[in-house]
Design a protein around this motif. Structure first.
Motif, PDB file in Angstrom:
ATOM      1  N   ILE A  88       0.864  -1.183   0.000  1.00  0.00           N
ATOM      2  CA  ILE A  88       0.000   0.000   0.000  1.00  0.00           C
ATOM      3  C   ILE A  88       0.891   1.220   0.000  1.00  0.00           C
ATOM      4  N   TYR A  89       0.862   1.954  -1.097  1.00  0.00           N
ATOM      5  CA  TYR A  89       1.642   3.191  -1.221  1.00  0.00           C
ATOM      6  C   TYR A  89       3.122   2.959  -0.918  1.00  0.00           C
ATOM      7  N   GLY A  90       3.679   1.895  -1.469  1.00  0.00           N
ATOM      8  CA  GLY A  90       5.106   1.638  -1.330  1.00  0.00           C
ATOM      9  C   GLY A  90       5.498   0.885  -0.072  1.00  0.00           C
ATOM     10  N   LYS A  91       4.598   0.682   0.882  1.00  0.00           N
ATOM     11  CA  LYS A  91       4.902  -0.057   2.099  1.00  0.00           C
ATOM     12  C   LYS A  91       4.284  -1.452   1.991  1.00  0.00           C
ATOM     13  N   THR A  92       5.067  -2.456   2.355  1.00  0.00           N
ATOM     14  CA  THR A  92       4.611  -3.842   2.286  1.00  0.00           C
ATOM     15  C   THR A  92       4.205  -4.302   3.685  1.00  0.00           C
ATOM     16  N   PHE A  93       2.925  -4.669   3.844  1.00  0.00           N
ATOM     17  CA  PHE A  93       2.367  -5.133   5.113  1.00  0.00           C
ATOM     18  C   PHE A  93       2.163  -6.648   5.028  1.00  0.00           C
ATOM     19  N   HIS A  94       2.553  -7.335   6.079  1.00  0.00           N
ATOM     20  CA  HIS A  94       2.379  -8.794   6.166  1.00  0.00           C
ATOM     21  C   HIS A  94       1.247  -9.073   7.155  1.00  0.00           C
ATOM     22  N   ILE A  95       0.171  -9.710   6.661  1.00  0.00           N
ATOM     23  CA  ILE A  95      -0.997 -10.013   7.495  1.00  0.00           C
ATOM     24  C   ILE A  95      -0.752 -11.344   8.195  1.00  0.00           C
ATOM     25  N   VAL A  96      -0.918 -11.322   9.518  1.00  0.00           N
ATOM     26  CA  VAL A  96      -0.648 -12.531  10.301  1.00  0.00           C
ATOM     27  C   VAL A  96      -1.924 -13.152  10.858  1.00  0.00           C
ATOM     28  N   ASP A  97      -2.977 -12.360  11.151  1.00  0.00           N
ATOM     29  CA  ASP A  97      -4.181 -12.920  11.774  1.00  0.00           C
ATOM     30  C   ASP A  97      -5.342 -11.962  11.559  1.00  0.00           C
ATOM     31  N   CYS A  98      -6.533 -12.378  11.948  1.00  0.00           N
ATOM     32  CA  CYS A  98      -7.732 -11.546  11.856  1.00  0.00           C
ATOM     33  C   CYS A  98      -8.628 -11.868  13.046  1.00  0.00           C
ATOM     34  N   ASP A  99      -9.682 -11.094  13.253  1.00  0.00           N
ATOM     35  CA  ASP A  99     -10.580 -11.331  14.382  1.00  0.00           C
ATOM     36  C   ASP A  99     -11.637 -12.376  14.008  1.00  0.00           C
ATOM     37  N   ARG A 100     -12.496 -12.704  14.989  1.00  0.00           N
ATOM     38  CA  ARG A 100     -13.487 -13.782  14.815  1.00  0.00           C
ATOM     39  C   ARG A 100     -14.523 -13.408  13.756  1.00  0.00           C
TER      40      ARG A 100
END
Length: 640
Positions: free
Chosen positions: A176-188
């Motif tokens: 997103i806009y040049g930054k790389t985010f790594h998703i590890v988990d989510c809520d219920r």
């Protein structure tokens, strides 16, 4: 009371009629007031006080009965109304998907950490497919935290696509806009929603930890700085004694670097060093007095001192193998302090005396570090491109906005409206150009030339301006130093080459002779004599044929008869009309005579039949001595 006679009759088609006994047709009141406000109330009786047929069925039963009407009597039943439309902002209101993620950030200006792990929460709003990234606030982090990316539709690629909830999952990276985010988990709620939509979720991952944050959680180590040196004696002995060195820091090899001057102070009382900047007047720098504050300067660090928290505690002898002392500062040698290399070029008299008494060095030199300015680069003009005058083209190399070259104003004022005019013919192998005449105008004020061709009726050539006012370069002159035509180059018979076309000067006006006689130093004697002879000959009337026939020379009549015979025989010769100009070009003095060698060359160039018996006789009669020939009588045989 009379009972209703029609009461009880079935209400069927064809059997309904008006009750003749009914006299009241008023409607019941449906409006009333309560506490001063008008309100509607349900009527209890119908028109005329009749009993209302109150429906005891529910609304669902009524709709069911309406849809189950008999098919044979009333036709097909009506279709059930479609379900009501619910917009997305109502159906998905306050329904948000939440993902836990992190991104890695480089830390280039720190010796303790090389990268930093920052935790964020990614929110996806189902009502309008917008997203936002929020970083939870960490106490005493020193980093501005909170909302990193405000709520908006985030672009997915350069084709104009945006991120959708179908693109999000656990264990993936999104940029997103040049930054790389790594998703590890989510809520219920997010997990239930994505699984209900048929998306298979990846297994959850552990959140990455920041190494520097974990390091700060460890307990601090304590350091003890032992010392066995008598600092009090050193302080009392060398109090207010300071060694002063003059140094420069030459950083010209790097981009935007420069050579700056500094003063290095070495305090003998505690062996500390400070570096002061030397500010010059109007140097454009902030007036900061110190480059490096007064402190002990380590020279060689121990190997295990790399992870020592230098920003918290002072460096002691346990972490330093060797400190900078007075013997390390020598005039003429470089010294490296905190990554900068300073060159010491001089010191004050006290320092010289101290080094002489303490170290036995008595010849500390003073080195000249002033840089000599490089010699000025000689400006060279680029090659001439051939457009316009070279003086005008050169102005583009002298200034960003070119200016017109300077002119000789005194010359322009003295020679204003002074123009020399000449008559010229075009030297061309094309027969149509033989009779074309041109008027050369030489403007003395600007040394420019203009050429005008007088229109000739029925010639097939459009006359008018042949060349505008401009300077004309002489042939065979160099491009770097062009030589232009001047007034001395114009005389009777002169050949003027103008941009590849050759012109022969045939005549001049009377003002030309007047100007040449008043400025004889500018012209050669031959040029002045040619103009004088030509104008004198033009003003003297030529003798006519009848006067020649009355002369007592016995060969005149024979010459005239021979000329008439040749005219009849060669009247259609292609060189007719151009012979006179050819001889006048070689006759500089306009005497009417040319030598025999020149005569036969001209005849050969004009393709004249000199081998004919009549032409040979004519040449013999026109000969004047052994070397010259009178071409005046010769060209009469080829004129009409």
């Amino acid at each position: 009371m009379v009972s209703n006679p029609v009461h009880g009759l079935p209400f069927l088609p064809g059997m309904s009629f008006t009750d003749p006994t009914k006299t009241a047709f008023h409607r019941s009141q449906t409006l009333g007031y309560r506490n001063g406000y008008a309100i509607a109330k349900r009527p209890t009786v119908g028109i005329g006080g009749d009993r209302l047929q109150i429906n005891q069925l529910s609304q669902a039963d009524v709709d069911d009965l309406a849809n189950k009407a008999p098919v044979l009597t009333y036709g097909q039943p009506k279709q059930a109304p479609p379900a009501s439309f619910i917009p997305a902002h109502v159906a998905f209101d306050k329904k948000v998907l939440k993902f836990n993620a992190y991104f890695q950030e480089d830390v280039p200006m720190s010796t303790e950490e090389h990268y930093r792990i920052r935790h964020v929460n990614i929110y996806y709003y189902l009502e309008d497919d917008s997203m936002s990234v929020i970083e939870p606030v960490v106490e005493n982090s020193g980093i501005p935290q909170g909302k990193l990316i405000k709520r908006q539709r985030l672009p997915k690629n350069y084709q104009g696509d945006h991120y959708h909830w179908k693109d999000l999952n656990r264990g993936i990276d999104i940029t997103i806009y040049g930054k790389t985010f790594h998703i590890v988990d989510c809520d219920r709620f997010t997990q239930v929603f994505l699984e209900s939509q048929g998306i298979e979720l990846n297994p959850p991952e552990k959140m990455a930890l920041d190494p520097y944050t974990e390091l700060r959680k460890q307990p601090l180590r304590k350091y003890v700085t032992p010392s066995d040196f008598d600092q009090l004696k050193q302080f009392l002995t060398f109090d207010k004694q300071v060694l002063r060195f003059y140094a420069i820091w030459d950083d010209t090899d790097s981009m935007f670097g420069e050579c700056r001057a500094y003063v290095i102070h070495y305090y003998l009382m505690d062996d500390t060093v400070e570096i002061r900047e030397v500010h010059e007047r109007n140097n454009g720098r902030d007036p900061v007095p110190l480059l490096m504050n007064r402190q002990h300067m380590p020279k060689i660090l121990a190997e295990n001192a790399k992870n020592f928290p230098q920003c918290v505690l002072e460096i002691s002898d346990q972490e330093v193998l060797e400190w900078y002392t007075a013997k390390d500062f020598i005039v003429g040698k470089p010294v490296t302090l905190l990554g900068r290399t300073f060159f010491i070029y001089d010191c004050d008299p006290f320092t010289r005396q101290y080094y002489k008494e303490k170290f036995g060095i008595s010849d500390l030199p003073r080195i000249d570090v002033s840089k000599k300015e490089p010699p000025p680069v000689k400006q060279e003009l680029p090659p001439y491109n051939g457009y316009g005058l070279i003086e005008d083209s050169a102005q583009n190399c002298f200034a960003l906005i070119p200016k017109p070259p300077k002119r000789d104003v005194l010359k322009m004022l003295m020679n204003d409206n002074k123009v020399l005019r000449y008559l010229a013919a075009l030297e061309s192998p094309i027969p149509e150009d033989k009779d074309r005449r041109f008027v050369f105008s030489y403007f003395l004020a600007t040394d420019t030339i203009s050429i005008f061709e007088p229109p000739v009726r029925n010639s097939g050539i459009i006359g008018g301006k042949y060349l505008g006012r401009t300077k004309v370069v002489k042939p065979y002159s160099s491009v770097e130093n062009p030589v232009y035509y001047g007034p001395s180059d114009f005389f009777i018979g002169a050949v003027i080459e103008v941009f590849g076309h050759r012109f022969i000067i045939l005549d001049a006006d009377d003002y030309v002779l007047k100007y040449m006689e008043s400025n004889t130093a500018q012209f050669s004697p031959e040029a002045l004599l040619s103009i004088q002879n030509h104008i004198h000959k033009r003003k003297t009337p030529a003798p006519d044929l009848e006067s020649k026939q009355t002369e007592k020379d016995p060969g005149v009549q024979e010459l005239e008869a021979l000329i008439d015979t040749i005219q009849k025989q060669l009247k259609d010769h292609p060189c007719t009309g151009n012979i006179r100009e050819a001889f006048q070009v070689h006759d500089k003095e306009a005497s009417g005579y040319v030598d025999k060698e020149t005569f036969f060359k001209i005849c050969d160039s004009l393709n004249l039949p000199v081998d004919d018996s009549l032409i040979k006789e004519l040449i013999r009669m026109c000969s004047r001595g052994e070397d010259t020939i009178d071409y005046y009588n010769f060209i009469r045989a080829f004129s009409n």
